[in-house]
Design an enzyme around this catalytic site. Structure first.
Site, PDB file in Angstrom:
ATOM      1  N   GLU A 105      -5.233 -11.163   3.980  1.00  0.00           N
ATOM      2  CA  GLU A 105      -4.694  -9.984   3.905  1.00  0.00           C
ATOM      3  C   GLU A 105      -4.646  -9.739   5.575  1.00  0.00           C
ATOM      4  O   GLU A 105      -3.900  -8.780   5.840  1.00  0.00           O
ATOM      5  CB  GLU A 105      -5.762  -9.010   3.184  1.00  0.00           C
ATOM      6  CG  GLU A 105      -5.736  -9.582   1.758  1.00  0.00           C
ATOM      7  CD  GLU A 105      -6.814  -8.710   1.020  1.00  0.00           C
ATOM      8  OE1 GLU A 105      -6.518  -7.994   0.059  1.00  0.00           O
ATOM      9  OE2 GLU A 105      -7.890  -8.879   1.391  1.00  0.00           O
ATOM     10  N   GLU A 125      -9.999 -13.751  -5.117  1.00  0.00           N
ATOM     11  CA  GLU A 125     -10.716 -12.841  -5.472  1.00  0.00           C
ATOM     12  C   GLU A 125     -10.789 -12.723  -6.916  1.00  0.00           C
ATOM     13  O   GLU A 125     -12.183 -12.432  -7.220  1.00  0.00           O
ATOM     14  CB  GLU A 125     -10.295 -11.413  -4.869  1.00  0.00           C
ATOM     15  CG  GLU A 125     -10.462 -11.203  -3.315  1.00  0.00           C
ATOM     16  CD  GLU A 125      -9.320 -11.863  -2.667  1.00  0.00           C
ATOM     17  OE1 GLU A 125      -9.403 -11.540  -1.473  1.00  0.00           O
ATOM     18  OE2 GLU A 125      -8.528 -12.483  -3.235  1.00  0.00           O
TER      19      GLU A 125
END
Length: 699
Positions: A105, A125
């Site tokens: 990210e 995640e």
């Protein structure tokens, strides 16, 4: 300082340095922000490169901070990425090794990305019950395309940089750097230093020609494949927003989804499992820097199903194996089985032909103990009988070189007694593999009273090398897993006597999330194995009560799938468990002989009697020091016994139910005249934790 700045002409190289994976904890975020500010303020700097020290770019956010004030303390990850994205000078992410989660990210917030071939890139995640929480579901579809991005996000699996660089129309990787990464990244930064406007992933468009149909299909698929977990469906919802909403709206939706999932029982269970797996490798009195013994060649005694499976683990890891048997026919059968297993993998595309040939070339066989004496480790996988084990270990003691590790694959027998058959008890250890040994993740490492620390450390490291989840157990009958499962099986038998059918018990616990109920499990493993153990128990522990139904079943020759009939009936070539009228009648007759009137038993009672029997016995194991940590017990059951991952293991589940409530249920079970009241007395540790308001697994 966890982030440093070095000048390379007009380019500032900012290096993340927070071993082992350059995690983006608060200290690292603050250091990186400070270096970006410094580069922005320096008129001599025209561009920035963000790189990672050591072998990785960044493994992402620090999971230990999740749910704590540090996770949201400024600059939080969202703020840091926004700072990079808004920089007035171009920022290039130089990706190598691992770029996962928040690390990916962060790179997506940079204006450009270059990567070394072989870099492992992922948003994992979902594996801890979350969606990416710092823009991953909004930026990755814009940079990589909706379908490729959604597959990565929902699976959480890593993809190699060179594969992603070949995705048509991708804007994730601007250049693959074949040579030295930093030099290549600096050269690239020089090329684009004066390019304006600065490209931002957020400004790209995420689109799909059949968005409604595609996302509905993806949602249905995610729901079917991960029915116990909410995160995969939420991932689909978030990526859909990247297509149908503005970037800022999508970011808000993603953040709400992330925070909503954070406190779900499933997310807590997955995070518990994540930490438990890592904690299992830590042994209180064995320092991490303990010198290891070399293990470059392994001998496996026994070429049956277990021996062959054990051998495959080492062949897969590139370790030569010599397999010993007493008869040539047994050796040939064992080698043929290994070949068939590998050939099946080749046919399915899971193994390349050259790798198969390399592995088989590492395997040799012998009929003589004299041929295995120079192996660094010997693992016996012979019949579960103490006299047989004694004969093997006396031979091993006679032929193995000094310092060789002698391991027993026993599942219940006394490792200390086995060690006493040698003159080198310090070199003896238990390695309890689970069948099929080449598939099952769990390896119970049984530490004998005299097992040397370097032997234990070596076997734990070796277990990781062959891709096992290793859990240390002390010596007792059945170690951690099988000692607990005995109580679970006893309760299953009592439930039959009181009114249940095998099908009802199996369905209740499978609905709870177990991969297989106790009676289907018995049919798969072979009911005669449990029968053999019970016969030993009747002599050693005459006061321990079992339901006689299991013995009656075996007396009928119903040993399970291998005989086509066990607790359930089976059709040839199929594994579907079919309710058996013969078995149900046998149970009813036995119940009548005991004078028991059957009663209706709820699924909740079935589940809690089975699961809490595991919990109470596990508490005794902790009290006795057989298991070091409650989380170790959870790992045994998650990886070896099919306990539902979304429950986090028996001890984690008990914590979520509240130990006070667990004990109250146990008191009710103790009042049942057909159960074992003595067993349901809370273990001393459990009673103490309830009195102190504590849990098995500290937060």
């Amino acid at each position: 300082m966890t982030a440093s700045l070095a000048r390379h002409g007009r380019v500032a190289v900012i290096t993340l340095d927070n071993p082992p994976v350059n995690g983006l904890g608060l200290e690292t975020r603050r250091a990186l922000a400070a270096q970006v500010h410094a580069a922005e303020a320096d008129p001599q700097i025209a561009a920035m490169v963000i790189a990672g020290a050591g072998r990785v770019f960044s493994g992402g956010a620090d999971i230990k901070e999740f749910g704590s004030p540090k996770a949201v303390a400024e600059p939080n990850l969202l703020s840091l990425i926004l700072l990079v994205e808004r920089a007035t000078k171009p920022v290039v992410a130089a990706i190598h090794g691992t770029c996962m989660g928040g690390g990916l990210e962060l790179s997506l917030g940079c204006h450009y990305r270059v990567a070394a071939p072989g870099a492992s890139i992922a948003l994992p995640e979902v594996k801890i019950g979350l969606v990416p929480g710092a823009g991953g579901t909004q930026r990755l579809p814009r940079a990589l395309g909706v379908e490729t991005a959604l597959n990565m996000i929902v699976s959480g699996e890593p993809v190699r940089s060179e594969q992603l660089a070949q995705v048509p129309g991708q804007r994730l990787i601007d250049r693959l750097i074949e040579g030295e990464l930093i030099a290549g990244a600096v050269a690239f930064a020089e090329e684009i230093a004066d390019v304006r406007p600065l490209p931002r992933v957020r400004d790209l468009k995420a689109a799909h020609p059949e968005a409604d149909a595609y996302f509905q299909f993806a949602r249905n698929t995610a729901r079917a494949m991960a029915r116990h977990f909410p995160a995969p469906v939420k991932c689909v919802d978030c990526v859909e927003k990247s297509v149908k909403a503005s970037f800022d709206e999508g970011m808000r939706f993603e953040r709400e989804a992330f925070l909503g999932l954070m406190w779900t029982p499933e997310c807590k269970a997955l995070r518990h499992a994540f930490f438990a797996e890592r904690a299992a490798s830590k042994i209180a009195d064995v320092p991490e820097d303990t010198p290891l013994r070399p293990v470059d060649r392994v001998a496996v005694i026994g070429a049956g199903t277990m021996g062959g499976g054990i051998a495959m683990n080492f062949l897969n890891a590139g370790i030569p194996v010599v397999m010993l048997e007493m008869k040539q026919e047994a050796l040939e059968r064992g080698v043929a089985t290994i070949r068939r297993n590998y050939e099946a993998q080749v046919r399915k595309g899971k193994l390349k032909q050259d790798k198969y040939e390399q592995r088989m070339a590492l395997l040799s066989t012998t009929l003589s103990y004299a041929d295995i004496g120079d192996a660094d480790m010997a693992i016996e996988a012979v019949f579960e009988d103490m006299a047989v084990k004694q004969a093997v270990f006396e031979q091993l003691d006679a032929v193995m070189k000094p310092g060789a590790i002698l391991a027993t694959n026993t599942s219940t027998l006394d490792v200390n007694r086995i060690a006493s058959f040698t003159r080198r008890s310090q070199d003896v250890i238990g390695t309890h593999f689970f069948s099929p040994a080449n598939v099952m993740k769990l390896l119970e490492v049984v530490r004998g009273a005299e097992t040397a620390r370097d032997v234990l450390a070596t076997v734990m490291a070796l277990g990781r090398k062959i891709r096992k989840t290793c859990v240390v157990s002390g010596v007792c009958d059945g170690f951690i897993g099988n000692r607990m499962i005995e109580q679970y099986s006893r309760q299953a038998g009592f439930l039959l006597e009181e009114g249940c059918t095998p099908t009802q018990v199996d369905r209740a616990i499978e609905k709870f999330g177990f991969a297989m109920g106790p009676f289907r499990m018995g049919d798969l493993a072979g009911n005669d194995i449990g029968w053999y153990i019970r016969k030993r128990r009747y002599l050693e522990k005459p006061d321990l009560r079992y339901s006689r139904t299991a013995d009656l079943l075996c007396e009928m020759g119903r040993f399970g799938q291998k005989t086509g009939a066990g607790w359930h009936d089976y059709q040839a070539g199929k594994r579907d468990a079919i309710p058996s009228p013969v078995v149900e009648q046998m149970i009813a007759d036995h119940r009548a002989a005991l004078g028991i009137t059957p009663r209706r038993i709820s699924d909740e009672e079935i589940v809690h009697r089975l699961v809490y029997s595991l919990v109470n016995e596990a508490a005794r194991l902790l009290e006795e020091g057989i298991a070091a940590k409650a989380s170790d017990i959870d790992m045994v059951y998650l990886t070896g016994y099919g306990f539902p991952l979304h429950r986090g293991g028996p001890m984690c589940y008990a914590d979520t139910q509240g130990l006070f409530n667990v004990v109250e249920d146990m008191k009710r079970f103790a009042r049942n005249p057909h159960d074992d009241a003595a067993f349901w007395q809370p273990a001393p540790l459990l009673a103490r934790l309830v009195a102190e308001g504590k849990t098995f697994n500290p937060a």
